[in-house]
Design a protein around this motif. Structure first.
Motif, PDB file in Angstrom:
ATOM      1  N   GLN A 101      43.530  27.217  45.073  1.00 17.47           N
ATOM      2  CA  GLN A 101      44.336  27.535  46.241  1.00 17.47           C
ATOM      3  C   GLN A 101      45.779  27.071  46.091  1.00 17.47           C
ATOM      4  O   GLN A 101      46.620  27.382  46.934  1.00 17.47           O
ATOM      5  CB  GLN A 101      43.742  26.866  47.479  1.00 17.47           C
ATOM      6  N   HIS A 109      48.244  21.549  51.853  1.00 17.60           N
ATOM      7  CA  HIS A 109      46.836  21.865  52.116  1.00 17.60           C
ATOM      8  C   HIS A 109      46.160  20.620  52.672  1.00 17.60           C
ATOM      9  O   HIS A 109      45.429  19.931  51.956  1.00 17.60           O
ATOM     10  CB  HIS A 109      46.130  22.283  50.836  1.00 17.60           C
ATOM     11  N   GLN A 140      39.003  23.101  44.094  1.00 12.68           N
ATOM     12  CA  GLN A 140      39.738  23.899  45.068  1.00 12.68           C
ATOM     13  C   GLN A 140      41.164  24.128  44.608  1.00 12.68           C
ATOM     14  O   GLN A 140      41.987  24.642  45.365  1.00 12.68           O
ATOM     15  CB  GLN A 140      39.740  23.193  46.427  1.00 12.68           C
ATOM     16  N   LEU A 146      42.212  20.259  52.237  1.00  7.46           N
ATOM     17  CA  LEU A 146      41.761  19.881  50.890  1.00  7.46           C
ATOM     18  C   LEU A 146      42.103  18.430  50.605  1.00  7.46           C
ATOM     19  O   LEU A 146      41.353  17.720  49.927  1.00  7.46           O
ATOM     20  CB  LEU A 146      42.412  20.795  49.850  1.00  7.46           C
ATOM     21  N   ILE A 196      32.880  22.101  51.978  1.00  5.31           N
ATOM     22  CA  ILE A 196      33.849  23.183  52.157  1.00  5.31           C
ATOM     23  C   ILE A 196      33.230  24.308  52.989  1.00  5.31           C
ATOM     24  O   ILE A 196      33.704  24.661  54.039  1.00  5.31           O
ATOM     25  CB  ILE A 196      34.309  23.707  50.793  1.00  5.31           C
ATOM     26  N   GLN A 245      34.375  18.818  43.592  1.00  7.45           N
ATOM     27  CA  GLN A 245      34.601  19.900  44.557  1.00  7.45           C
ATOM     28  C   GLN A 245      36.054  19.944  44.988  1.00  7.45           C
ATOM     29  O   GLN A 245      36.639  21.021  45.120  1.00  7.45           O
ATOM     30  CB  GLN A 245      33.697  19.719  45.783  1.00  7.45           C
ATOM     31  N   HIS A 251      35.064  30.827  42.862  1.00  4.06           N
ATOM     32  CA  HIS A 251      35.444  29.976  43.984  1.00  4.06           C
ATOM     33  C   HIS A 251      34.249  29.254  44.575  1.00  4.06           C
ATOM     34  O   HIS A 251      34.196  28.993  45.771  1.00  4.06           O
ATOM     35  CB  HIS A 251      36.141  30.795  45.092  1.00  4.06           C
ATOM     36  N   SER A 252      33.299  28.926  43.713  1.00  5.76           N
ATOM     37  CA  SER A 252      32.123  28.220  44.211  1.00  5.76           C
ATOM     38  C   SER A 252      31.379  27.624  43.036  1.00  5.76           C
ATOM     39  O   SER A 252      31.447  28.147  41.930  1.00  5.76           O
ATOM     40  CB  SER A 252      31.212  29.198  44.952  1.00  5.76           C
TER      41      SER A 252
END
Lengths: 668, 228, 322
Positions: free
Chosen positions: A424, A335, A421, A338, A530, A417, C161-162
C-alpha cells in the motif's frame, strides 16, 4: 472514583510497595531472613499492583494525570498513566511477581556468604522504584531522576558478587554505557524543552520542534534509548552485565529494564517529536534488522547459558525496533491504520520477550542452583534430574524460537503481516525495503530456533558432561512455582491473542490515532488483524487439534501385549560404547553456522592433536572497530589534557586569572 | 495486459537473472554460455517487441544480435579460452553473498533512478528501462569484482546487452545505421581483446587483471616492483 | 437436503483432505523411487512397498536408548501431529473448507518448523555423535531454507495481498492465464527450497546408509518400531505437503470451488496427475544430480534466496502499478 484514577492509585501503591521493599532490605543486615519474609513479598505486592494498574489503564482506555508535591519548587513532578504506560506496567508486573516468588529460594544460598543480602534487598527495591518512576513520569525531570535511579541501582545489583573480577569489569562498562545513554536522553529532552519552553511532557506535546530539530532529537533519542536497549553497535555491555547479576535480577533486567528503554523511545519519538518522518523509520528498520541478525549469530556461539540469553535479548530488541521502524514508515507515509498494526506487533513482541526471557533466565538460575554450572560444555542430561525445570525451559525455548501455537509466533506473525502491507506504500524503494527487512526477520527467526535448540539440547538432553552435573538436583517449590507462573502467562499470551491485541490497540490508538478493531471481528477465537480473508490465525484450534491428534495416536498405537518400550544402549556402530564426551558439544553443534558466517565473528580457534584439546574464542569485532579505538582516543585526549597539571602553583594561578578576566569581559 | 507484453516482461526479468548469474558464475565456460543465453533473451525481446509494434527493423536487430551475441562472440571466446588453456580455471568471488546483495541494491537503485524516465512512456513495458539500466550496472559491477580478464570482456559485453535492451524497450530500437555501427565496434573489440590477451598471457603468464601492473616493469629488472 | 448436507460435507472434507494426503504420501514416495529405478535401468520396488514397510514397523517392538529423556518418546507423535495439521491447512480439493480460516501460509511454515524443532531435539536426545551431527546439519540447512521459503510466500503475498492460502489460490484462478516473472522466479525458488526441506538429492540422500552423509536419517538413527514408522510417515507427508504447496500456489487449476462430488472427484484426479508429474521431475533431478557436500548447501540455498528476491524485485518493478 473512576477506573483511571483507581489505576493511578494502584500504580502509586506499587511505588510505595517497592520503596517499602527497599527499606525492609536494610533489615537484612541484622536479620537475613527478612529478605525472604518481607522484602520479596512486598515486591510481589508491588508487581501485582502494577499489573492491575496496567490492565485497568488498557481496558478502560483512560489517561490520568497528577502532580506530586515533590521535586523542585518551580518544577513539580508530573505523573501520568495512559494506555502506553499501561502496556509496560503490565509487562513489569507480570515479570515481577514470579521473580519475587523465585527470589527467596534463590537467594537462600547467599545467606551465609560474603555478599551483602541487604544490598540486594535495598537495591532491588530501588531498581523497581526507578523503573516505575520512568513509566509514570510526565515531565523530563522526574523521568531523568527515575532513569538515573534505575541505572545506579542496577549497577549495584550487577556488582553484587563483586569479588569476581569479570563482574567488576562488566559493571564498569555497564555504568559507562548507562551514563552515555542518560546523557544522550538528557540532550534529547533539552532539544524538546527548548522548542516548548518547559520540561513538562504536556507542553512538549503541544509544541513539537521543527523538522530539523526533530531529527536531531530523534538521533539523540535513538542513541540514548538504543544504548540502554542494546542496539548495535552499542550493545556490548549487555552480554557482560546481564550474566554477572544474580539470575532473578538478570531476568528483571532483560525482561523489564530493556522494555523500559523501549517505552522511553516510543514516548519520545511517537508523542513528543511531532509528525514522524518515514526516514526515521528506515533508519530504525536497518538498525533493528542488523542488531537482530548479529545478536542471534553471537547467541549461537555462546557456551555460557546466561550470555546466550543476553545476546538473544539483543536479537529480540532488534526485532522490536524493526517493528517500531515499520510503524514510523507507515505513519510517515500517511497510513495510520497500518502503523497501528506494526505498533501492536512491536508491543506484543516486547510482552512476549519479557515473559519468555524472564522464564528462561529463571530457568538458567535454577540450573545454576541445581547443577552449579552455567557452561553448556559441561552440562547435559538435566531433563532426567530436573524434569520440571526442564519442561518449563523447553516451553521457553520453543516460545523464543517462534513456533506455533506458542506466544513468540503470534508477535512474529503480526510483524510479518504488517510488513506485507507494504504494497500500500507509494514509494517503490519502501515497497522493496520492507519485505526484505521481513526476510531478515525470517533469517533471525531461523537462527533463533537453532540457538535455542542448541541451548536446550546441550543443557538438558543427552548425557551429563561432568560429574557435578550428573548429581544435579531439582530446585525448590518457590522457584518452580515462579517458572510455572510465567509459563501460564506465556500460555495466556499465546492462546488469547485477540484479547491481548484488543488491550494493546488502545495504546496504538493513543499514538497513531487508529486502533485495531477488526482484530476480533470474527470472534475472540480468530485473530484477524487486517481482514478475515487477508490473514487469520487461531492458536486454540491448532493446539486442540495437535493435542487431540497426539492423544489419539498414543492411544491407537499403545502396545497390547508387550512392555511399552525396551530399553537398550544407544547405537554405537559396533565399536566401543559411547561416552558422554562423544556426544556433540555446543561448539560443535554451531560449527557449520560458525563457518558459514565466519566474517561476522572475530574467531580465535586452534586445535592441538597431541593433547586432544580444542580452544575457541568468539569475540565481537566491534571491540576492535569501535570500542578500542574510542577508548584509545579518549586516553590520548586525557594524556594531552594531563599536561595542564604541571604541579606549578603559579601556572594554576595564571589559569584562574585568565578565566576571571575572560568572565569579566563577557559580563561587561 | 496482452500476452505479448507479459512475455516481454518475463524475458526481460530472465535477462536480469542471467546478469546475476554472470556475476556469480565461477567457471569461464559456463559464464560464456550464460552470456550467450543473455544475448538470446535480449534478441527474443527485440523480436517480440517488433511483433507487438509492427516495426520490421526490430527483426533485423534481433537477427544481428542473435548472430553476434549468441553465435559469433561466444564462439570466439570459447576458442580463446581453449587457446589460453583456461577451461579448468575457476574465478571465485571473494564475498559472494555481499556481491549478490550489492547487485540487488543496484537493481533497487536502477528502479529508483529510472522511475521518472518511465513516467514519460505510456507503453506497458516501460519498466523494462529500469531492468536494462540494472543490467548495464551489473555488467559494470562484474568488471569490478571479477579478476579474470575474459570475465572482464563478458562484463563489457553484458553492458552492451543492457544498452540494446534499453533501446528496444524505450524507443523501439535504434536507427539501423547506429545498430550496425555498434555491432561492428563490438566485433572489432572482440578481435582486439583476443590478440591482446595472447600477448598478456605470454608476457606475465597470467590473466589476472590485478597483476596487470606487472606489465609496466621492464623485463630485465626482477627485484623491483611486487605483484599484488 | 443441500442445507443439511453442507455442514456435514464441510466437516467431512476438512477431515478427509489431510487424511487423503496422508494416505497418498507413501504412494508418491514409491512413485518417485519407481521412476528413479527405471531411469537407472532397474525394475524398482512395487508401488505399495512403503505401505508394507510402515505396517512392518508398526508391528515391531520399539527400542529406546537408556540415556533418552521422555522427549524422545513424545517427539514422534508430536512431529506427526504437527505435520498432519500443517497438511490439513492446505486447500487441495476444495476452496471453501472450514480450515481455510487457519490456512495461513506463515502458520503452515511455522508448524513445519515446530516439527523440525522437535525432530532435531530428538536427534540430540540419545547423546550420540550421529544424532548430534544430523541435528547440527539440519539446523544449518533450515537456517537458509526458511528465509528463502518465507520470501517466496512474501512475493506471492504481495500480488495476492494476503497470506491466506485459499485467497492466494483464488487470486491465481481469477487472473486466468497470466505470465508473471515474479511467479516464475518464486516457483524456481520454491522448487529448490522444497528439495532442501524434504531432504532430497542434491541436499541430502534419503536412501543413504553411511552415517557421515546423513542429515535427516541421522536424527532418526535411534528410533525403531512404531516411533520410526511415525517419523518416516511424517517425512513422506512433508514431501507430499511441499509438492501440494507447489501445485496450490502455481498450478491450482482444477480445484473445486464448492462441494459438488463431481467437482471434488475431478479435483482429486487433477491433483494426482500434477503430483505425479512433480514426482517424476524430482526423480529425474535426483538421478541427474549428485549430492553436494554440506558446505555447498548454503550456496544452493542462497541461489534460492536470490531467485525469490528477484521475484520480489520483478513484482515491484515490473508488475505493480505505481
Amino acid at each position: 472514583m473512576n477506573t483511571g484514577a483507581l489505576a493511578l492509585s494502584l500504580a502509586g501503591a506499587a511505588v510505595v510497595a517497592a520503596l517499602a521493599s527497599a527499606a525492609s532490605g536494610l533489615l537484612a543486615t541484622r536479620w537475613p531472613r527478612t529478605l525472604s519474609w518481607l522484602a520479596f513479598p512486598l515486591l510481589a505486592l508491588c508487581g501485582a499492583a502494577a499489573l492491575a494498574a496496567g490492565i485497568m489503564a488498557l481496558a478502560s482506555d483512560s489517561t490520568t494525570t497528577a502532580i506530586l508535591p515533590l521535586g523542585l519548587p518551580w518544577l513539580p513532578w508530573h505523573v501520568r498513566l495512559d494506555p502506553l504506560s499501561g502496556v509496560f506496567l503490565l509487562i513489569l508486573g507480570a515479570v515481577l511477581v514470579p521473580v519475587a516468588i523465585y527470589g527467596p529460594g534463590y537467594t537462600r544460598v547467599f545467606r551465609n556468604g560474603r555478599d551483602s543480602l541487604a544490598a540486594l534487598g535495598v537495591f532491588t527495591g530501588l531498581f523497581v522504584t526507578g523503573m516505575l518512576g520512568v513509566l509514570l513520569a510526565d515531565d523530563a525531570f522526574l523521568f531523568m531522576v527515575a532513569w538515573e535511579l534505575m541505572s545506579l541501582a542496577s549497577y549495584f545489583l550487577v556488582t553484587f558478587q563483586h569479588e569476581v573480577a569479570e563482574h567488576r569489569r562488566a559493571a564498569f562498562l555497564y555504568l559507562l554505557m548507562a551514563h552515555i545513554a542518560g546523557l544522550a536522553i538528557l540532550l534529547a529532552f533539552g532539544v524538546l524543552a527548548a522548542s516548548g519552553g518547559s520540561f513538562a511532557f504536556a507542553v512538549m506535546r503541544s509544541h513539537p520542534p521543527d523538522a530539523l530539530w526533530a531529527s536531531v532529537a530523534f538521533a539523540l533519542a535513538l542513541l540514548g534509548f538504543g544504548t540502554k536497549a542494546g542496539l548495535l553497535p552499542l550493545h556490548l555491555w549487555l552480554p557482560e552485565a546481564h550474566p554477572a547479576a544474580p539470575s532473578h535480577i538478570s531476568a528483571l533486567m532483560s525482561a523489564v529494564m530493556l522494555k523500559v528503554a523501549v517505552y522511553g523511545f516510543i514516548r519520545v519519538v511517537f508523542e513528543l517529536l511531532g509528525p514522524p518522518q518515514w526516514g526515521w523509520g528506515v533508519t530504525l528498520v536497518l538498525v533493528g534488522a542488523t542488531t537482530a541478525v548479529v545478536g542471534v549469530l553471537f547467541a549461537l556461539q555462546q557456551t555460557d547459558l546466561k550470555r546466550l540469553l543476553a545476546y538473544s535479548s539483543v536479537e529480540n530488541l532488534g526485532i522490536v525496533f524493526l517493528a517500531l521502524g515499520l510503524a514510523l514508515i507507515f505513519l510517515g507515509s500517511g497510513h495510520p491504520a497500518l502503523a497501528a498494526l506494526a505498533l501492536v506487533a512491536a508491543l506484543y513482541q516486547a510482552l512476549n520477550h519479557a515473559l519468555l526471557k524472564g522464564l528462561l533466565f529463571l530457568g538458567a538460575g535454577a540450573v545454576l542452583h541445581g547443577a552449579h554450572e552455567r557452561n553448556l560444555e559441561r552440562l547435559g542430561g538435566l531433563q532426567r534430574r530436573m524434569p520440571r525445570t526442564g519442561l518449563f525451559f523447553l516451553i521457553g525455548c520453543m516460545g523464543m524460537a517462534a513456533l506455533p501455537p506458542l506466544n513468540g509466533f503470534v508477535s512474529e506473525w503480526l510483524t510479518f503481516q504488517a510488513a506485507l502491507q507494504a504494497w500500500q506504500l507509494g514509494s517503490g524503494l519502501l515497497r522493496i525495503l520492507v519485505p526484505v527487512a521481513a526476510a531478515a526477520l525470517a533469517l533471525t527467526a531461523a537462527l533463533g530456533a537453532a540457538a535455542f535448540v542448541r541451548a536446550y539440547g546441550s543443557a538438558f538432553l543427552g548425557r551429563a558432561r561432568s560429574r557435578h552435573v550428573r548429581r544435579a538436583h531439582e530446585v525448590g517449590r518457590g522457584m518452580l512455582v515462579a517458572q510455572a507462573l510465567l509459563v501460564a502467562a506465556c500460555a495466556a499470551a499465546a492462546l488469547l491473542p485477540t484479547t491481548v491485541v484488543g488491550l494493546f490497540s488502545s495504546a496504538a490508538r493513543q499514538l497513531t490515532g487508529a486502533g485495531l478493531e477488526q482484530a476480533g471481528s470474527r470472534g475472540w477465537l480468530w485473530l484477524t488483524p487486517i481482514a478475515p480473508n487477508v490473514a487469520s490465525y487461531a492458536p486454540i484450534p491448532i493446539l486442540l487439534v495437535l493435542a487431540l491428534l497426539g492423544g489419539l495416536l498414543v492411544w491407537a498405537l499403545r502396545p497390547s501385549r508387550q512392555a511399552p518400550v525396551r530399553r537398550a544402549d544407544p547405537w554405537d556402530c559396533g565399536y566401543a560404547p559411547p561416552t558422554p564426551r562423544m556426544q556433540y558439544s555446543a561448539a560443535g553443534f554451531a560449527q557449520p553456522i560458525r563457518r558459514v558466517f565466519a566474517m561476522v565473528y572475530a574467531l580465535d580457534e586452534d586445535t592441538d592433536a597431541a593433547t586432544a584439546t580444542h580452544r575457541l574464542l568468539v569475540r565481537d569485532r566491534l571491540w576492535g572497530w569501535l570500542y578500542a579505538p574510542l577508548g584509545a582516543g579518549l586516553d590520548r585526549v586525557a594524556d594531552f589534557a594531563r599536561r595542564a597539571q604541571t604541579g606549578h602553583v603559579r601556572r594554576y594561578l595564571s589559569w584562574s586569572l585568565i578565566t576571571l578576566l575572560v568572565l569579566l569581559w563577557i559580563i561587561s | 495486459m496482452p500476452l505479448l507484453d507479459q512475455a516481454v516482461l518475463v524475458l526481460a526479468a530472465m535477462a536480469l537473472f542471467t546478469a546475476f548469474a554472470l556475476l556469480a558464475q565461477t567457471r569461464l565456460t559456463a559464464a560464456i554460455n550464460t552470456f550467450a543465453w543473455q544475448g538470446a533473451l535480449v534478441a527474443a525481446v527485440a523480436a517480440l517487441t517488433g511483433r507487438a509494434s509492427g516495426d520490421a527493423h526490430l527483426y533485423v536487430s534481433a537477427l544481428i544480435t542473435l548472430t553476434l551475441k549468441v553465435a559469433l562472440i561466444p564462439w570466439m571466446l570459447h576458442r580463446l579460452v581453449r587457446r589460453l588453456s583456461l577451461e579448468r580455471q575457476a574465478d571465485p568471488l571473494q564475498h559472494p553473498a555481499l556481491t549478490l546483495l550489492a547487485g540487488a541494491g543496484i537493481v533497487v537503485f536502477s528502479d529508483w533512478v529510472a522511475a521518472p524516465v518511465a513516467h514519460f512512456d505510456a507503453s506497458a513495458t516501460r519498466n523494462v528501462i529500469a531492468i536494462s539500466l540494472a543490467i548495464v550496472l551489473l555488467g559494470m559491477l562484474m568488471m569490478v569484482v571479477r579478476r579474470q580478464a575474459v570475465a572482464q570482456v563478458l562484463g563489457f559485453m553484458a553492458m552492451e546487452n543492457g544498452l540494446f535492451l534499453a533501446a528496444v524497450a524505450s524507443t523501439h530500437g535504434m536507427p539501423l545505421v547506429v545498430e550496425l555501427g555498434v555491432a561492428f565496434d563490438v566485433l572489432v573489440a572482440m578481435v582486439l581483446f583476443g590478440v591482446f590477451f595472447l600477448q598478456i598471457k605470454n608476457s606475465i603468464d597470467s590473466l589476472d587483471i590485478d597483476r596487470l601492473s606487472q606489465l609496466a616493469e621492464p623485463v630485465e629488472d626482477d627485484e623491483r616492483g611486487d605483484a599484488p | 437436503m443441500d442445507h443439511f448436507l453442507n455442514p456435514l460435507a464441510h466437516a467431512l472434507s476438512a477431515l478427509l483432505q489431510p487424511l487423503l494426503l496422508l494416505a497418498a504420501a507413501p504412494l508418491l514416495v514409491a512413485w518417485i523411487r519407481r521412476v528413479k529405478a527405471r531411469l537407472q535401468n532397474r525394475r524398482g520396488a512395487p508401488l505399495l512397498q512403503p505401505y508394507r514397510d510402515l505396517r512392518k514397523l508398526f508391528a515391531k517392538e520399539a527400542v529406546v536408548a537408556r540415556t533418552a529423556s521422555p522427549l524422545f518418546r513424545a517427539a514422534p507423535y508430536l512431529v506427526f501431529a504437527a505435520t498432519l495439521v500443517a497438511a490439513g491447512a492446505l486447500p487441495l480439493l476444495s476452496l471453501r473448507l472450514p480450515s481455510a480460516a487457519v490456512a495461513d501460509a506463515i502458520a503452515v511454515i511455522g508448524l513445519l518448523g515446530l516439527a523440525r524443532f522437535l525432530l532435531v531435539l530428538a536427534g540430540l536426545d540419545a547423546g550420540t555423535s550421529f544424532g548430534g551431527m544430523g541435528s547440527s546439519r539440519e539446523m544449518l540447512v533450515s537456517t537458509f531454507a526458511e528465509p528463502a521459503l518465507l520470501l517466496v510466500v512474501f512475493t506471492l503475498a504481495m500480488t495476492a495481498h494476503s497470506t491466506n492460502l485459499a485467497s492466494m489460490v483464488q487470486t491465481t484462478l481469477n487472473a486466468g492465464l497470466v505470465l508473471r516473472p515474479s511467479y516464475l522466479f518464486a516457483l524456481a525458488a520454491l522448487l529448490l527450497v522444497a528439495i532442501a526441506e524434504c531432504g532430497r538429492i542434491p541436499v541430502d540422500n534419503p536412501a543413504t546408509h553411511l552415517e557421515l552423509t546423513m542429515i535427516h536419517e541421522g536424527m532418526l538413527l535411534e528410533y525403531s518400531g512404531r516411533h520410526l514408522a511415525l517419523m518416516e510417515w511424517a517425512a513422506q507427508l512433508k514431501l507430499a505437503l511441499f509438492a501440494a504447496l507447489i501445485v496450490d500456489l502455481f498450478l491450482p487449476w482444477g480445484i473445486a470451488a464448492g462441494f459438488a462430488p463431481g467437482a471434488l472427484a475431478w479435483a482429486a484426479l487433477a491433483l494426482a496427475l500434477k503430483l505425479g508429474v512433480l514426482g517424476a521431475l524430482l526423480a529425474v533431478a535426483e538421478t541427474a544430480l549428485a549430492k553436494m557436500r554440506l558446505f555447498r548447501v548454503p550456496g544452493f540455498l542462497n541461489l534460492a534466496f536470490m531467485l525469490a528476491l528477484l521475484g520480489l524485485l520483478s513484482h515491484v518493478i515490473l508488475e505493480a502499478a505505481t
